[in-house]
Design a protein around this motif. Structure first.
Motif, PDB file in Angstrom:
ATOM      1  N   GLN A  97       5.527  10.154   1.566  1.00  0.00           N
ATOM      2  CA  GLN A  97       4.671   8.888   1.204  1.00  0.00           C
ATOM      3  C   GLN A  97       5.534   7.858   1.798  1.00  0.00           C
ATOM      4  O   GLN A  97       6.605   7.917   1.912  1.00  0.00           O
ATOM      5  CB  GLN A  97       4.655   8.794  -0.438  1.00  0.00           C
ATOM      6  N   TYR A  98       4.650   6.916   1.936  1.00  0.00           N
ATOM      7  CA  TYR A  98       5.358   5.652   2.720  1.00  0.00           C
ATOM      8  C   TYR A  98       4.909   4.484   2.192  1.00  0.00           C
ATOM      9  O   TYR A  98       3.607   4.372   1.476  1.00  0.00           O
ATOM     10  CB  TYR A  98       4.642   5.654   4.058  1.00  0.00           C
ATOM     11  N   LEU A  99       5.700   3.466   1.734  1.00  0.00           N
ATOM     12  CA  LEU A  99       5.474   1.987   1.278  1.00  0.00           C
ATOM     13  C   LEU A  99       5.451   1.013   2.285  1.00  0.00           C
ATOM     14  O   LEU A  99       6.309   0.928   3.042  1.00  0.00           O
ATOM     15  CB  LEU A  99       6.395   1.947   0.195  1.00  0.00           C
ATOM     16  N   GLY A 100       4.686   0.092   2.162  1.00  0.00           N
ATOM     17  CA  GLY A 100       4.586  -1.125   2.864  1.00  0.00           C
ATOM     18  C   GLY A 100       3.970  -1.103   4.177  1.00  0.00           C
ATOM     19  O   GLY A 100       4.326  -1.844   4.919  1.00  0.00           O
TER      20      GLY A 100
ATOM     21  N   THR B 272       0.873  -1.255  -0.140  1.00  0.00           N
ATOM     22  CA  THR B 272       0.075   0.141   0.015  1.00  0.00           C
ATOM     23  C   THR B 272       0.927   1.346   0.043  1.00  0.00           C
ATOM     24  O   THR B 272       1.867   1.534   0.692  1.00  0.00           O
ATOM     25  CB  THR B 272      -0.809  -0.082   0.888  1.00  0.00           C
ATOM     26  N   LEU B 273       0.519   2.158  -0.821  1.00  0.00           N
ATOM     27  CA  LEU B 273       1.081   3.509  -0.709  1.00  0.00           C
ATOM     28  C   LEU B 273       0.350   4.445   0.055  1.00  0.00           C
ATOM     29  O   LEU B 273      -0.891   4.547  -0.167  1.00  0.00           O
ATOM     30  CB  LEU B 273       1.017   4.054  -2.012  1.00  0.00           C
ATOM     31  N   THR B 274       1.184   4.842   1.072  1.00  0.00           N
ATOM     32  CA  THR B 274       0.308   5.838   1.933  1.00  0.00           C
ATOM     33  C   THR B 274       0.775   7.319   1.802  1.00  0.00           C
ATOM     34  O   THR B 274       2.080   7.594   1.883  1.00  0.00           O
ATOM     35  CB  THR B 274       0.684   5.417   3.281  1.00  0.00           C
ATOM     36  N   LEU B 275      -0.034   8.328   1.714  1.00  0.00           N
ATOM     37  CA  LEU B 275       0.097   9.719   1.649  1.00  0.00           C
ATOM     38  C   LEU B 275      -0.044  10.464   2.798  1.00  0.00           C
ATOM     39  O   LEU B 275      -1.090  10.147   3.289  1.00  0.00           O
ATOM     40  CB  LEU B 275      -0.325  10.346   0.152  1.00  0.00           C
ATOM     41  N   SER B 276       0.910  11.312   3.206  1.00  0.00           N
ATOM     42  CA  SER B 276       0.782  12.070   4.351  1.00  0.00           C
ATOM     43  C   SER B 276       0.999  13.504   4.113  1.00  0.00           C
ATOM     44  O   SER B 276       1.890  14.080   3.515  1.00  0.00           O
ATOM     45  CB  SER B 276       1.350  11.820   5.515  1.00  0.00           C
TER      46      SER B 276
END
Length: 150
Positions: free
Chosen positions: A18-21, A4-8
């Motif tokens: 952005q954070y992966l995993g 999952t790509l997470t955006l903050s």
């Protein structure tokens, strides 16, 4: 771990990370503490490490062509700021492979002759130690010839 790509987005500055995993499907804040929601429960987020491991930061700058479609070569670069000894500088051209800069000390880096293209991009990676940088710059040499269109 999921892919999952997470955006903050920080509402006060507009800065985006952005954070992966990460396994989270959502986030919320309560009493100044941020929590992540995952299929197996809630996780309190924060702290100086990631389950005992140092947090390694990777920051990428924008792709730039400095207003010309001429071919350029990345000759060197620099990072300015506090506690920058644990940082590495990478560059790439035209979306190619990341090339590591050779550290010269005091935030200065030199690159070989292989990083050429019509646009360039920088990337800073930490070794997990605390740092604060105020600027990143690339030294581009304009080779003065246009790339052939086929």
């Amino acid at each position: 771990m999921s892919d999952t790509l997470t955006l903050s987005v920080a509402a006060d500055s507009g800065a985006v990370s952005q954070y992966l995993g990460l396994p989270f499907t959502g986030f919320f804040s309560m009493n100044g503490v941020v929590y992540g929601c995952a299929p197996d429960g809630l996780y309190r987020l924060g702290g100086d490490d990631d389950a005992g491991e140092s947090i390694v930061a990777i920051i990428e700058g924008p792709r730039i062509d400095v207003g010309t479609d001429m071919v350029k070569r990345v000759r060197g670069g620099s990072i300015q700021g506090a506690n920058i000894d644990g940082l590495s500088l990478f560059a790439r051209c035209d979306g190619g492979d990341w090339m590591p800069g050779t550290p010269l000390g005091q935030g200065q880096f030199v690159f070989g002759r292989d990083c050429m293209g019509t646009d360039a991009q920088w990337r800073v990676e930490s070794d997990g130690s605390d740092f604060e940088f105020t600027s990143v710059s690339l030294d581009l040499l304009n080779l003065g010839r246009r790339r052939r269109r086929v």
